[in-house]
Design a protein around this motif. Structure first.
Motif, PDB file in Angstrom:
ATOM      1  N   THR A 234      -4.290   1.489   5.892  1.00 57.52           N
ATOM      2  CA  THR A 234      -3.914   2.837   5.459  1.00 57.52           C
ATOM      3  C   THR A 234      -4.225   3.853   6.550  1.00 57.52           C
ATOM      4  O   THR A 234      -3.415   4.741   6.851  1.00 57.52           O
ATOM      5  CB  THR A 234      -4.654   3.200   4.163  1.00 57.52           C
ATOM      6  OG1 THR A 234      -4.281   2.278   3.132  1.00 57.52           O
ATOM      7  CG2 THR A 234      -4.305   4.609   3.712  1.00 57.52           C
TER       8      THR A 234
ATOM      9  N   ASN B 224      -1.433   6.186   8.587  1.00 59.88           N
ATOM     10  CA  ASN B 224      -1.607   7.643   8.521  1.00 59.88           C
ATOM     11  C   ASN B 224      -1.869   8.242   9.899  1.00 59.88           C
ATOM     12  O   ASN B 224      -1.503   9.398  10.174  1.00 59.88           O
ATOM     13  CB  ASN B 224      -2.759   8.002   7.591  1.00 59.88           C
ATOM     14  CG  ASN B 224      -2.350   8.061   6.136  1.00 59.88           C
ATOM     15  OD1 ASN B 224      -1.218   8.450   5.820  1.00 59.88           O
ATOM     16  ND2 ASN B 224      -3.248   7.687   5.235  1.00 59.88           N
TER      17      ASN B 224
ATOM     18  N   LYS C 215      -7.481  -3.281   3.917  1.00 62.96           N
ATOM     19  CA  LYS C 215      -6.480  -2.374   3.332  1.00 62.96           C
ATOM     20  C   LYS C 215      -6.777  -0.929   3.726  1.00 62.96           C
ATOM     21  O   LYS C 215      -5.857  -0.154   4.021  1.00 62.96           O
ATOM     22  CB  LYS C 215      -6.452  -2.528   1.815  1.00 62.96           C
ATOM     23  CG  LYS C 215      -5.791  -3.808   1.331  1.00 62.96           C
ATOM     24  CD  LYS C 215      -5.708  -3.847  -0.195  1.00 62.96           C
ATOM     25  CE  LYS C 215      -4.928  -5.065  -0.671  1.00 62.96           C
ATOM     26  NZ  LYS C 215      -4.795  -5.101  -2.144  1.00 62.96           N
TER      27      LYS C 215
ATOM     28  N   LEU D  35       0.839  -1.193   0.000  1.00 59.24           N
ATOM     29  CA  LEU D  35       0.000   0.000   0.000  1.00 59.24           C
ATOM     30  C   LEU D  35       0.876   1.245   0.000  1.00 59.24           C
ATOM     31  O   LEU D  35       1.852   1.319   0.749  1.00 59.24           O
ATOM     32  CB  LEU D  35      -0.906   0.005   1.236  1.00 59.24           C
ATOM     33  CG  LEU D  35      -1.886  -1.165   1.370  1.00 59.24           C
ATOM     34  CD1 LEU D  35      -2.593  -1.097   2.721  1.00 59.24           C
ATOM     35  CD2 LEU D  35      -2.896  -1.155   0.245  1.00 59.24           C
TER      36      LEU D  35
ATOM     37  N   VAL E   6       1.328   4.147   1.429  1.00 56.16           N
ATOM     38  CA  VAL E   6       1.020   5.041   2.549  1.00 56.16           C
ATOM     39  C   VAL E   6       2.300   5.281   3.341  1.00 56.16           C
ATOM     40  O   VAL E   6       2.998   4.342   3.709  1.00 56.16           O
ATOM     41  CB  VAL E   6      -0.097   4.436   3.438  1.00 56.16           C
ATOM     42  CG1 VAL E   6       0.251   3.031   3.897  1.00 56.16           C
ATOM     43  CG2 VAL E   6      -0.375   5.335   4.633  1.00 56.16           C
TER      44      VAL E   6
END
Length: 205
Positions: free
Chosen positions: A198, A202, A194, A140, A142
């Protein structure tokens, strides 16, 4: 000495004492401020359960038992905290935040944890009572990146479980999110997990 003079002297001593105390407790000049603790997911940020709401336990120090088994001694040298999430229908999840501090060491730890997930599946599959299958769900984009893994287990006595695990990094901090329930790969909420991963990365800082 007059009453007014005594009062003025006492006030001056109190002010001086407060100033001295402030000087003793103040951070040294040029010292870096203490970094904030990484934040955790809330219950509403987990993959939605079709018939039961998530609840979140308080954040605790250390490494949860499930992750101790999965990752072995890879986490022993670090400052770690975790939060456990549950539903009323045997679906559970956990998030572990590991503060490494050094970007290069955190990257190395994340890489090792990704490998440990696969090793854990191999160990389980070696048990004659358990059949385990692994799937990679990719990376991913991120922060410094995250990877998502899945594995399903079938026991000789009939139990079937599906698990999703992700490892992500933001600078010198690594976060691990795991989700599990009864079922197989068709029951895995990969897209929602997912999104949860994320959010977890974050949200750290």
């Amino acid at each position: 000495m007059s009453k007014r003079t005594r009062t003025g002297t006492l006030a001056a001593l109190v002010v001086a004492g407060l100033a001295a105390g402030a000087a003793l407790t103040a951070a040294p000049a040029g010292a870096a401020p203490k970094a904030p603790a990484p934040k955790f997911l809330s219950a509403t940020e987990l993959p939605p359960h079709p018939s039961s709401a998530w609840t979140a336990a308080p954040v605790a120090d250390g490494v949860p038992e499930e992750m101790q088994y999965r990752f072995g001694d890879a986490l022993l040298a670090y400052d770690s905290r975790y939060r456990t999430f549950r539903t009323e229908l045997d679906t559970g999840a956990q998030q572990l935040n590991v503060v490494v501090g050094d970007n290069a060491k955190a990257k190395a730890l994340a890489t090792r944890l990704d490998k440990e997930v696969k090793r854990c599946v191999t160990r389980m599959d070696a048990d004659p009572e358990i059949e385990a299958d692994y799937k990679s769900y990719g990376s991913l984009p991120v922060e410094e990146g995250a990877r998502v893994h899945g594995f399903a287990t079938r026991a000789s006595w009939g139990a079937m479980d599906i698990h999703l695990v992700s490892v992500g990094r933001d600078g010198g901090t690594v976060t691990v999110v795991q989700w599990g329930q009864m079922g197989d790969f068709t029951d895995a909420p990969v897209k929602a997990f997912k999104k949860t991963t994320t959010t977890a990365v974050n949200k750290l800082y």
